[in-house]
Design an enzyme around this catalytic site. Sequence first.
Site, mmCIF file in Angstrom:
data_model
loop_
_atom_site.group_PDB
_atom_site.id
_atom_site.type_symbol
_atom_site.label_atom_id
_atom_site.label_comp_id
_atom_site.label_asym_id
_atom_site.label_seq_id
_atom_site.Cartn_x
_atom_site.Cartn_y
_atom_site.Cartn_z
ATOM 1 C CG ASP A 197 -2.064 1.084 1.160
ATOM 2 O OD1 ASP A 197 -1.391 2.275 0.747
ATOM 3 O OD2 ASP A 197 -2.918 1.058 1.867
ATOM 4 C CG HIS A 198 1.410 4.339 -3.153
ATOM 5 N ND1 HIS A 198 0.223 3.786 -3.914
ATOM 6 C CD2 HIS A 198 1.323 5.538 -3.296
ATOM 7 C CE1 HIS A 198 -0.426 4.698 -4.232
ATOM 8 N NE2 HIS A 198 0.154 5.700 -3.952
ATOM 9 C CG HIS A 239 -4.595 4.683 -0.617
ATOM 10 N ND1 HIS A 239 -3.403 3.603 -0.497
ATOM 11 C CD2 HIS A 239 -4.755 4.855 -1.860
ATOM 12 C CE1 HIS A 239 -3.145 3.220 -1.933
ATOM 13 N NE2 HIS A 239 -4.056 3.910 -2.665
HETATM 14 N N1 LIG Z 1 0.869 2.032 -12.858
HETATM 15 C C1 LIG Z 1 0.470 2.565 -11.493
HETATM 16 O O1 LIG Z 1 1.100 3.716 -11.210
HETATM 17 C C2 LIG Z 1 0.166 1.694 -10.369
HETATM 18 C C3 LIG Z 1 -0.010 2.250 -9.392
HETATM 19 C C4 LIG Z 1 -0.319 1.448 -7.957
HETATM 20 C C5 LIG Z 1 -0.492 0.143 -8.446
HETATM 21 N N2 LIG Z 1 -0.320 -0.313 -9.643
HETATM 22 C C6 LIG Z 1 -0.774 -1.896 -9.654
HETATM 23 O O2 LIG Z 1 0.450 -2.337 -10.244
HETATM 24 C C7 LIG Z 1 0.189 -3.543 -11.221
HETATM 25 C C8 LIG Z 1 0.647 -3.103 -12.624
HETATM 26 O O3 LIG Z 1 -0.011 -2.116 -13.011
HETATM 27 P P1 LIG Z 1 0.539 -1.346 -14.329
HETATM 28 O O4 LIG Z 1 -0.292 0.072 -14.559
HETATM 29 O O5 LIG Z 1 1.975 -1.313 -14.739
HETATM 30 O O6 LIG Z 1 0.043 -2.443 -15.604
HETATM 31 P P2 LIG Z 1 0.345 -2.329 -17.036
HETATM 32 O O7 LIG Z 1 1.084 -1.369 -17.556
HETATM 33 O O8 LIG Z 1 -0.879 -2.739 -18.004
HETATM 34 O O9 LIG Z 1 1.188 -3.569 -16.964
HETATM 35 C C9 LIG Z 1 0.942 -5.055 -17.131
HETATM 36 C C10 LIG Z 1 2.041 -5.766 -17.192
HETATM 37 O O10 LIG Z 1 1.896 -7.057 -17.172
HETATM 38 C C11 LIG Z 1 2.241 -7.850 -18.555
HETATM 39 N N3 LIG Z 1 1.313 -8.689 -19.014
HETATM 40 C C12 LIG Z 1 0.032 -8.720 -19.175
HETATM 41 N N4 LIG Z 1 -0.587 -10.149 -19.225
HETATM 42 C C13 LIG Z 1 0.618 -10.948 -19.257
HETATM 43 C C14 LIG Z 1 0.654 -12.355 -19.473
HETATM 44 N N5 LIG Z 1 -0.395 -13.209 -19.712
HETATM 45 N N6 LIG Z 1 1.957 -12.818 -18.824
HETATM 46 C C15 LIG Z 1 2.851 -11.932 -19.044
HETATM 47 N N7 LIG Z 1 2.891 -10.920 -18.761
HETATM 48 C C16 LIG Z 1 1.770 -10.093 -19.087
HETATM 49 C C17 LIG Z 1 2.386 -6.621 -19.880
HETATM 50 O O11 LIG Z 1 3.333 -6.964 -20.798
HETATM 51 P P3 LIG Z 1 2.780 -7.727 -22.157
HETATM 52 O O12 LIG Z 1 1.761 -7.007 -22.670
HETATM 53 O O13 LIG Z 1 4.116 -7.333 -22.913
HETATM 54 O O14 LIG Z 1 2.578 -8.840 -21.541
HETATM 55 C C18 LIG Z 1 3.006 -5.527 -18.801
HETATM 56 O O15 LIG Z 1 3.963 -5.715 -18.407
HETATM 57 C C19 LIG Z 1 -1.495 -3.418 -10.935
HETATM 58 O O16 LIG Z 1 -1.732 -4.433 -10.031
HETATM 59 C C20 LIG Z 1 -1.849 -2.186 -10.749
HETATM 60 O O17 LIG Z 1 -3.063 -2.021 -10.052
HETATM 61 C C21 LIG Z 1 -0.102 0.225 -10.748
#
Ligand SMILES: NC(=O)c1ccc[n+]([C@@H]2O[C@H](COP(=O)([O-])OP(=O)(O)OC[C@H]3O[C@@H](n4cnc5c(N)ncnc54)[C@H](OP(=O)(O)O)[C@@H]3O)[C@@H](O)[C@H]2O)c1
Length: 494
Positions: free
Chosen positions: A179-180, A242
């Site tokens: 939980d950042h 949060h």
């Molecule tokens: N972004 C933020 O600021 C943020 C903040 C707080 C929490 N989070 C949490 O962090 C997590 C990731 O978020 P994100 O924003 O980084 O998501 P994202 O940009 O959609 O990234 C998803 C990642 O998963 C990979 N992926 C998807 N399907 C896959 C599969 N079947 N096998 C292997 N890799 C796969 C994608 O790459 P490919 O398409 O190449 O497979 C990509 O690297 C989530 O739980 C989100 O709730 C994110």
Amino acid sequence: MAEEKAAVIILFGGSGDLARRKLYPAMFGLYQRGFLQDRFAVIGTARRPWSDDYYRDIVTNAVKDQPGATPETAEAFATHFYYQSHDVTDAAHYITLKELAAKLDAQYHVGGNRLYYMAMAPNFFSTIAEHLKSESLLTATGFNRLVIEKPFGHDYQSAKALNESITATFAEKQIYRIDHYLGKEMTQAIMGLRFANPLVAAAWNKEHIQNIQITLAEAVGVEERAGYYENSGAMRDMVQNHVMQLLAYLTMARPQSLTPEAVHAVKGAVFDHLHSYSQKEALANFVRAQYAPAVIDKLTVAGYRDEAGVSQSSLTETFVAGKLMVDTPEFAGVPIYIRTGKRLTRKSTQISVVFKPVAHDLFGTQAKANVLTIYVEPSEGFSLTLNGKVLGQSTELMPEELRFRHDERAAKAAPEAYERLIQDALQGNQTNFTRWTELSQTWQFVDTIIAAWQTTTAMPTYPAGTMGPKEATELLARDGNQWVWQPTRVQLAD
Ligand SMILES: NC(=O)c1ccc[n+]([C@@H]2O[C@H](COP(=O)([O-])OP(=O)(O)OC[C@H]3O[C@@H](n4cnc5c(N)ncnc54)[C@H](OP(=O)(O)O)[C@@H]3O)[C@@H](O)[C@H]2O)c1
């Protein structure tokens, strides 16, 4: 130089947004501080077919503008990164991953230490944990720790199912649920403020505190995240995690020590004593709402239901205000008001602790309540309003504010939340991560409110750029209280 930590970090979601924007810069911060030096390697995985060189360019670009970065340090850092194209649903890929991890373990002399970081969509979390077990990726020597992103479940039942699946592979002491907010400077400062200042500590109870107000305001709307947000809403997205964590830090008893066990024990007691509501009470004590269109500075801002990907009949709340109570001997009866929402007047997370006014009438009604405000973001610091005296011969009072704000440059140079949290995970310190028992209780609380909302289609609105619907003001007015923070200057971008 910090004490170096050795580990192979396996990052699921290595090409994702979180990895680029937060995790690579955070690891780079640890590298610059010497916490990660020679004995570490990161395996980034995702489906797209990248080469190691391409991946290293991505990593270099993600860190090259960090404070103190030089092209040389960014490149040297990136040499520790390896890419594996991997579909997390395909068992065969875990075999190649295991081989690569073993090779890097030997090459970098890390002694079997592993951090598995799930930075992917939550529907994959269970699958990954199951495969890590079935394909025997966990090492026999060193540590094996799982870092898992939010959201942890969609409700109590799904969170429980997720927890069962990850605990089939990892013990609770190996699980680091992110939980950042717990990595933020001012969240971490709450304990010092409360327990290291006798002045504050003596007044931190129901005898002296009139009410506590927690605000997590966002200026932006739903942006491109409607697909996610329509199934979530402000309650699941912000309150369950949060807001509840801040509430725990504000109302917990003094821990016996600063060990993770001691801190979690007192936090856990807060959730044990969270005042539960019947459905009728839930509707009376919680307000939900959606932002409506508005014209701000001649700019038309869309309402929530007009955003791309949002249904015209959506009942997803973009705003929540609520009154909670913690039934401990120290806090019973003290209202804790919370509010969070999108498209509010401007972005800020702040906490106001409103103290009771003096009981005597020496100054008539002139004396105002003392208010301690903790600024969590974007500015970091605190302020205290006291009753001063108007200059001159009269006995007239006037409120004076004592302000402390961290120097902006120093604050920027301090480690970001993710840097602290990754460091904690590498050090095996679980203090700033959430325990299953906490999640279980907060989900059950939140589920009750959501279930109550599902009995009605009533959905108040608030014009974009305001601090919520009138019902949120009435919630406090009913108790003779008002929101301390009532900004008027609209700032629509974060
Ligand atoms: N972004 C933020 O600021 C943020 C903040 C707080 C929490 N989070 C949490 O962090 C997590 C990731 O978020 P994100 O924003 O980084 O998501 P994202 O940009 O959609 O990234 C998803 C990642 O998963 C990979 N992926 C998807 N399907 C896959 C599969 N079947 N096998 C292997 N890799 C796969 C994608 O790459 P490919 O398409 O190449 O497979 C990509 O690297 C989530 O739980 C989100 O709730 C994110």
